[in-house]
Design a protein around this motif. Structure first.
Motif, PDB file in Angstrom:
ATOM      1  N   LYS A  64       2.173   4.836  12.632  1.00  0.00           N
ATOM      2  CA  LYS A  64       2.061   5.580  14.024  1.00  0.00           C
ATOM      3  C   LYS A  64       0.951   6.716  13.161  1.00  0.00           C
ATOM      4  O   LYS A  64       1.257   7.848  13.579  1.00  0.00           O
ATOM      5  CB  LYS A  64       3.784   6.128  14.207  1.00  0.00           C
ATOM      6  N   ALA A  65       1.615   7.639  12.364  1.00  0.00           N
ATOM      7  CA  ALA A  65       0.991   8.502  11.360  1.00  0.00           C
ATOM      8  C   ALA A  65      -0.478   8.761  11.450  1.00  0.00           C
ATOM      9  O   ALA A  65      -1.195   9.239  11.663  1.00  0.00           O
ATOM     10  CB  ALA A  65       1.492   8.613   9.770  1.00  0.00           C
ATOM     11  N   ALA A  66      -0.329   7.227  11.030  1.00  0.00           N
ATOM     12  CA  ALA A  66      -2.322   6.617  11.058  1.00  0.00           C
ATOM     13  C   ALA A  66      -3.145   7.505  12.330  1.00  0.00           C
ATOM     14  O   ALA A  66      -4.158   7.998  12.451  1.00  0.00           O
ATOM     15  CB  ALA A  66      -2.976   5.571  10.825  1.00  0.00           C
TER      16      ALA A  66
ATOM     17  N   GLY B 209       8.331  -2.606   8.542  1.00  0.00           N
ATOM     18  CA  GLY B 209       8.000  -1.555   7.832  1.00  0.00           C
ATOM     19  C   GLY B 209       6.634  -0.263   8.102  1.00  0.00           C
ATOM     20  O   GLY B 209       6.698   0.116   7.478  1.00  0.00           O
ATOM     21  N   ASN B 210       5.399  -1.582   8.614  1.00  0.00           N
ATOM     22  CA  ASN B 210       4.826  -0.169   8.928  1.00  0.00           C
ATOM     23  C   ASN B 210       4.644   0.664   9.889  1.00  0.00           C
ATOM     24  O   ASN B 210       3.416   1.182  10.350  1.00  0.00           O
ATOM     25  CB  ASN B 210       3.507  -1.491   9.416  1.00  0.00           C
TER      26      ASN B 210
ATOM     27  N   LEU C  34       1.105  -1.002   0.003  1.00  0.00           N
ATOM     28  CA  LEU C  34       0.046  -0.400   0.173  1.00  0.00           C
ATOM     29  C   LEU C  34       0.379   1.378   0.473  1.00  0.00           C
ATOM     30  O   LEU C  34       1.937   0.800   0.500  1.00  0.00           O
ATOM     31  CB  LEU C  34      -0.978  -0.342   1.299  1.00  0.00           C
ATOM     32  N   ARG C  35       0.481   1.667  -0.490  1.00  0.00           N
ATOM     33  CA  ARG C  35       0.663   3.391  -0.263  1.00  0.00           C
ATOM     34  C   ARG C  35       0.871   3.603   1.138  1.00  0.00           C
ATOM     35  O   ARG C  35      -0.354   3.486   1.121  1.00  0.00           O
ATOM     36  CB  ARG C  35       0.311   4.617  -1.667  1.00  0.00           C
ATOM     37  N   PRO C  36       1.638   5.279   1.313  1.00  0.00           N
ATOM     38  CA  PRO C  36       1.476   4.795   3.324  1.00  0.00           C
ATOM     39  C   PRO C  36       0.286   5.751   3.328  1.00  0.00           C
ATOM     40  O   PRO C  36      -0.741   6.116   4.264  1.00  0.00           O
ATOM     41  CB  PRO C  36       2.408   6.603   3.368  1.00  0.00           C
ATOM     42  N   SER C  37       0.020   6.872   1.935  1.00  0.00           N
ATOM     43  CA  SER C  37      -1.214   7.999   2.173  1.00  0.00           C
ATOM     44  C   SER C  37      -2.905   6.822   1.986  1.00  0.00           C
ATOM     45  O   SER C  37      -3.800   6.598   3.103  1.00  0.00           O
ATOM     46  CB  SER C  37      -1.547   8.617   0.830  1.00  0.00           C
ATOM     47  N   THR C  38      -2.952   5.649   0.970  1.00  0.00           N
ATOM     48  CA  THR C  38      -3.886   4.588   1.231  1.00  0.00           C
ATOM     49  C   THR C  38      -3.483   3.917   2.634  1.00  0.00           C
ATOM     50  O   THR C  38      -4.948   3.662   3.312  1.00  0.00           O
ATOM     51  CB  THR C  38      -3.335   3.823   0.009  1.00  0.00           C
TER      52      THR C  38
END
Ligand code: NI
Length: 248
Positions: free
Chosen positions: A118-120, A112-113, A80-84
């Motif tokens: 954390k951003a989510a 790698g997640n 997945l893209r990070p934004s997705t």
């Protein structure tokens, strides 16, 4: 208790006694010559299922495709893209919060997640609907823990594998899947025995540095017996840590 195997009245009854849920989260990515593509999703999923046999815990569906862009040089990897991923995690948490869940424990199997999770969490914390109490629940709180984070697990990995543990396609994660899925064991000779260490910047440099996909590991050391021990230790760690999270 598994959400996927429950009926809505059972979930409603669960919510009357608990506001917590565990979401296994992983990746669909190459794991070297003998590791399963699903390793990082399978490990937290089956450890969580083991923990749910010992304490009252609802296990949600596994978030099984994550951030694996640097593994895209190997067949079968999905990413997945990070934004997705951030948007999807936000929607998963919003759906659960709608029904009254307020403690969402992400049990992770892929290093790698972590940055994206954390951003989510930062986005979720900034969502005024989720961060405030409603008539159905209190503010929503999220947590992420890796299945190998518990000290007895780390200690056993060190004792069993030492310098052969490495960083990707490790004998510990392969052992866990060998215990749970003996029908999928692949016997492959490792060459070299211990994979190289090094740095990479993208999928092309990863494949150039680590031609068979492993980093620093010898997953031919993995046995189902050791996998069972790792599952038990990690499940005990999860059960205790989850109950503490609910009580916070
Ligand atoms: Ni892995």
């Amino acid at each position: 208790m598994l959400l996927q195997h429950s009926s809505w009245p059972e979930v409603e009854a669960y919510l009357a006694r608990s506001r917590g849920i565990v979401i296994p989260i992983g990746s669909t990515e190459q794991h070297g010559p003998n590791g399963l593509i699903g390793t990082d999703a399978l490990c937290p999923e089956l450890i969580a299922r083991r923990a749910a046999e010992t304490v009252d815990m609802l296990i949600g569906p596994t978030f099984n495709v994550g951030m694996a862009a640097h593994h895209m040089g190997f067949a079968g990897t999905m990413t997945l893209r990070p934004s997705t991923m951030i948007a999807a995690l936000h929607d998963w948490v919003s759906s659960l919060a709608h029904h009254g869940f307020e403690r969402i424990y992400f049990f992770n199997g892929h290093g790698g997640n972590i940055a994206t999770i954390k951003a989510a969490f930062s986005e979720i914390a900034g969502d005024p609907v989720l961060s405030e109490a409603t008539d159905r629940r209190g503010p929503v709180r999220c947590k992420v823990v890796n299945w190998w984070d518990f000290e007895p697990v780390t200690n056993l990995c060190r004792d069993l594998y030492g310098a052969s543990h490495g960083y990707h396609a490790t004998p510990s994660e392969v052992a866990v899947t060998r215990f749970a899925l003996p029908q999928a064991i692949k016997n492959v000779e490792m060459s070299p025995k211990i994979a190289p260490l090094g740095r990479y910047s993208d999928a092309v440099s990863y494949r150039a540095q680590f031609p068979d996909g492993r980093i620093g590991s010898d997953p031919s050391l993995a046995t189902p017996q050791d996998g069972e021990k790792l599952v038990e230790l990690s499940a005990a760690g999860l059960a205790g840590d989850y109950l503490a999270f609910l009580a916070e």
